[in-house]
Design a protein around this motif. Structure first.
Motif, PDB file in Angstrom:
ATOM      1  N   GLY A 198      -4.599   7.937 -15.606  1.00 63.15           N
ATOM      2  CA  GLY A 198      -5.141   9.130 -14.980  1.00 63.15           C
ATOM      3  C   GLY A 198      -6.276   8.855 -14.013  1.00 63.15           C
ATOM      4  N   ALA A 199      -6.560   7.567 -13.727  1.00 60.00           N
ATOM      5  CA  ALA A 199      -7.696   7.222 -12.877  1.00 60.00           C
ATOM      6  C   ALA A 199      -7.388   7.361 -11.386  1.00 60.00           C
ATOM      7  CB  ALA A 199      -8.154   5.791 -13.164  1.00 60.00           C
ATOM      8  N   SER A 200      -6.120   7.365 -11.021  1.00 57.78           N
ATOM      9  CA  SER A 200      -5.744   7.467  -9.612  1.00 57.78           C
ATOM     10  C   SER A 200      -5.045   8.793  -9.351  1.00 57.78           C
ATOM     11  CB  SER A 200      -4.808   6.309  -9.223  1.00 57.78           C
ATOM     12  OG  SER A 200      -4.261   6.528  -7.935  1.00 57.78           O
ATOM     13  N   GLY A 201      -5.441   9.448  -8.304  1.00 50.62           N
ATOM     14  CA  GLY A 201      -4.762  10.674  -7.911  1.00 50.62           C
ATOM     15  C   GLY A 201      -3.796  10.426  -6.777  1.00 50.62           C
ATOM     16  N   HIS A 202      -4.319   9.889  -5.665  1.00 50.05           N
ATOM     17  CA  HIS A 202      -3.509   9.774  -4.456  1.00 50.05           C
ATOM     18  C   HIS A 202      -2.400   8.724  -4.562  1.00 50.05           C
ATOM     19  CE1 HIS A 202      -2.769  10.478  -0.207  1.00 50.05           C
ATOM     20  NE2 HIS A 202      -2.609   9.174  -0.092  1.00 50.05           N
ATOM     21  N   VAL A 203      -2.763   7.475  -4.857  1.00 51.21           N
ATOM     22  CA  VAL A 203      -1.757   6.415  -4.903  1.00 51.21           C
ATOM     23  C   VAL A 203      -0.759   6.680  -6.034  1.00 51.21           C
ATOM     24  CG1 VAL A 203      -1.347   3.929  -5.055  1.00 51.21           C
ATOM     25  CG2 VAL A 203      -3.412   4.778  -3.948  1.00 51.21           C
ATOM     26  N   ALA A 204      -1.258   7.210  -7.145  1.00 51.18           N
ATOM     27  CA  ALA A 204      -0.356   7.562  -8.243  1.00 51.18           C
ATOM     28  C   ALA A 204       0.633   8.634  -7.794  1.00 51.18           C
ATOM     29  CB  ALA A 204      -1.159   8.062  -9.436  1.00 51.18           C
ATOM     30  N   SER A 205       0.168   9.587  -7.001  1.00 49.72           N
ATOM     31  CA  SER A 205       1.059  10.657  -6.518  1.00 49.72           C
ATOM     32  C   SER A 205       2.133  10.109  -5.598  1.00 49.72           C
ATOM     33  CB  SER A 205       0.237  11.731  -5.794  1.00 49.72           C
ATOM     34  OG  SER A 205      -0.652  12.379  -6.679  1.00 49.72           O
ATOM     35  N   VAL A 206       1.772   9.136  -4.757  1.00 51.01           N
ATOM     36  CA  VAL A 206       2.754   8.510  -3.876  1.00 51.01           C
ATOM     37  C   VAL A 206       3.821   7.798  -4.709  1.00 51.01           C
ATOM     38  CG1 VAL A 206       3.106   6.677  -2.162  1.00 51.01           C
ATOM     39  CG2 VAL A 206       1.186   8.272  -1.913  1.00 51.01           C
ATOM     40  N   LEU A 207       3.381   7.040  -5.722  1.00 53.81           N
ATOM     41  CA  LEU A 207       4.327   6.322  -6.578  1.00 53.81           C
ATOM     42  C   LEU A 207       5.239   7.289  -7.308  1.00 53.81           C
ATOM     43  CD1 LEU A 207       5.391   3.766  -7.976  1.00 53.81           C
ATOM     44  CD2 LEU A 207       3.495   3.968  -9.614  1.00 53.81           C
ATOM     45  N   LEU A 208       4.670   8.345  -7.864  1.00 52.44           N
ATOM     46  CA  LEU A 208       5.469   9.326  -8.594  1.00 52.44           C
ATOM     47  C   LEU A 208       6.478  10.018  -7.683  1.00 52.44           C
ATOM     48  CD1 LEU A 208       2.655  10.919 -10.783  1.00 52.44           C
ATOM     49  CD2 LEU A 208       4.590   9.573 -11.637  1.00 52.44           C
ATOM     50  N   ALA A 209       6.064  10.338  -6.462  1.00 51.26           N
ATOM     51  CA  ALA A 209       6.970  10.990  -5.519  1.00 51.26           C
ATOM     52  C   ALA A 209       8.119  10.063  -5.139  1.00 51.26           C
ATOM     53  CB  ALA A 209       6.200  11.419  -4.271  1.00 51.26           C
ATOM     54  N   ALA A 210       7.798   8.773  -4.953  1.00 50.73           N
ATOM     55  CA  ALA A 210       8.841   7.805  -4.622  1.00 50.73           C
ATOM     56  C   ALA A 210       9.830   7.661  -5.774  1.00 50.73           C
ATOM     57  CB  ALA A 210       8.207   6.449  -4.292  1.00 50.73           C
ATOM     58  N   ARG A 211       9.317   7.605  -7.002  1.00 49.93           N
ATOM     59  CA  ARG A 211      10.186   7.493  -8.181  1.00 49.93           C
ATOM     60  C   ARG A 211      11.054   8.733  -8.341  1.00 49.93           C
ATOM     61  NH1 ARG A 211       8.677   4.160 -12.546  1.00 49.93           N
ATOM     62  NH2 ARG A 211       8.803   5.918 -14.002  1.00 49.93           N
ATOM     63  N   GLU A 212      10.471   9.895  -8.087  1.00 50.11           N
ATOM     64  CA  GLU A 212      11.215  11.147  -8.204  1.00 50.11           C
ATOM     65  C   GLU A 212      12.373  11.188  -7.213  1.00 50.11           C
ATOM     66  OE1 GLU A 212      12.264  14.958  -9.504  1.00 50.11           O
ATOM     67  OE2 GLU A 212      10.843  13.529 -10.391  1.00 50.11           O
ATOM     68  N   ALA A 213      12.171  10.536  -6.065  1.00 49.54           N
ATOM     69  CA  ALA A 213      13.211  10.521  -5.031  1.00 49.54           C
ATOM     70  C   ALA A 213      14.250   9.429  -5.250  1.00 49.54           C
ATOM     71  CB  ALA A 213      12.579  10.361  -3.652  1.00 49.54           C
ATOM     72  N   GLY A 214      14.044   8.609  -6.291  1.00 47.11           N
ATOM     73  CA  GLY A 214      15.048   7.596  -6.609  1.00 47.11           C
ATOM     74  C   GLY A 214      14.594   6.163  -6.503  1.00 47.11           C
ATOM     75  N   SER A 215      13.353   5.920  -6.104  1.00 45.18           N
ATOM     76  CA  SER A 215      12.858   4.547  -6.032  1.00 45.18           C
ATOM     77  C   SER A 215      12.741   3.955  -7.430  1.00 45.18           C
ATOM     78  CB  SER A 215      11.484   4.508  -5.349  1.00 45.18           C
ATOM     79  OG  SER A 215      10.907   3.212  -5.458  1.00 45.18           O
ATOM     80  N   PRO A 216      13.122   2.686  -7.600  1.00 49.88           N
ATOM     81  CA  PRO A 216      12.991   2.043  -8.916  1.00 49.88           C
ATOM     82  C   PRO A 216      11.591   1.494  -9.164  1.00 49.88           C
ATOM     83  CG  PRO A 216      14.003   0.518  -7.371  1.00 49.88           C
ATOM     84  CD  PRO A 216      13.825   1.819  -6.627  1.00 49.88           C
ATOM     85  N   ALA A 217      10.682   1.673  -8.217  1.00 44.94           N
ATOM     86  CA  ALA A 217       9.337   1.098  -8.310  1.00 44.94           C
ATOM     87  C   ALA A 217       8.580   1.626  -9.517  1.00 44.94           C
ATOM     88  CB  ALA A 217       8.549   1.391  -7.036  1.00 44.94           C
ATOM     89  N   SER A 218       7.761   0.745 -10.094  1.00 50.10           N
ATOM     90  CA  SER A 218       6.902   1.135 -11.215  1.00 50.10           C
ATOM     91  C   SER A 218       5.429   0.917 -10.892  1.00 50.10           C
ATOM     92  CB  SER A 218       7.263   0.336 -12.469  1.00 50.10           C
ATOM     93  OG  SER A 218       8.539   0.709 -12.947  1.00 50.10           O
TER      94      SER A 218
END
Length: 299
Positions: free
Chosen positions: A201-221
């Protein structure tokens, strides 16, 4: 009547503590530091060091035990894992070795031969429990941060807003399921400085980018943000990473999602800035270490 827990307490724990104490000493820790890490007295550490504690050969020679002791010894010495993380890893190994036919199960049967007549698997804990998973994610971020901190020149890749290295739980749904650095990674007199231990929960912006990419189908963790430069993007592409541009002038999740859907293999997302928006490059990857390595390759 003898319980498998008695085998764990009387044979497994003394053996593992003895091996781990020796490994920590080899890693350069003092006897006092080893005692603190293991939560035992210095006199107990001395007994382990002098072979005054009885150990069980079958446990000491098990490859999984040796492998875990070697890894935890190094990670505890360097701070890449915590005492809690180490405890969870050892607990999980105990439950695996208690399974029917495994080393603790066999030792249990030797101590209580009647058990040999029963084809039963004594496994009481889930090895994929939530605590273990979260500790592994945090350990991954710690290892990635060590790569970043030790990379000469990394400070030059930090954008004005600061960088963050983040990693998500397998089933992450929001920023609380993503571990990052409180306060971000900053440039202090030309050195990349990590102000605090990673936490969820320490990151807002970069975490949001990662979550959005994963939601769209990216396998990134995992992900990291770097300053934008056309040369940086070109270097990443030359290294074989698929890059895609997106516009950060509206809903971030929608913009990132659209970019990933357009280029499902993208491991580099970037935007060239706008009014009040700093241009940024985001590097995605399977774990925090891989992302940090990619960033280091730019130096």
């Amino acid at each position: 009547m003898r319980f498998v827990e008695e085998v764990v307490v009387e044979e497994f724990l003394p053996t593992v503590r003895s091996l781990l104490a020796a490994e920590l000493r080899e890693q350069g820790l003092t006897q006092s530091e080893v005692a603190d890490v293991l939560g035992i007295s210095q006199s107990a550490v001395s007994k382990y060091a002098h072979g005054d504690v009885e150990t069980t050969e079958a446990i000491a020679e098990d490859e999984r035990v040796r492998s875990l002791v070697d890894r935890l010894g190094e990670e505890l010495a360097t701070g890449e894992t915590t005492r809690v993380g180490a405890l969870v890893e050892i607990e999980v190994l105990i439950r695996e070795l208690e399974a029917g036919g495994d080393v603790l199960s066999r030792l249990h049967e030797e101590r209580m031969p009647e058990l040999a007549d029963h084809d039963a698997s004594i496994r009481v804990h889930d090895p994929d429990n939530e605590l273990r998973t979260s500790e592994r994610v945090l350990s991954s971020v710690r290892r990635g941060l060590r790569i970043v901190e030790s990379a000469s020149g990394f400070a030059g890749l930090i954008p004005a807003v600061g960088s963050n290295l983040v990693a998500a739980l397998p089933d992450a749904e929001d920023v609380d399921d993503v571990a990052g650095v409180p306060g971000r990674i900053v440039d202090v007199k030309g050195r990349a400085t990590v102000p605090a231990e990673p936490e969820f929960g320490a990151s807002g912006h970069v975490a949001s980018v990662l979550l959005a990419a994963r939601e769209a189908g990216s396998p990134a963790s995992a992900a990291i943000n770097l300053r934008y430069d056309a040369g940086i993007v070109a270097d990443l592409q030359d290294a074989g990473h698929v890059a895609v541009e997106f516009e950060e002038d509206g809903d971030l999740a929608e913009s990132v999602g659209a970019a990933i859907k357009a280029e499902p293999e993208a491991a580099v997302l970037y935007q060239t800035g706008g009014y009040g928006i700093e241009p940024i490059v985001y590097v995605l990857g399977p774990d925090a270490e891989a992302v940090a390595d990619t960033a280091r390759s730019l130096l």
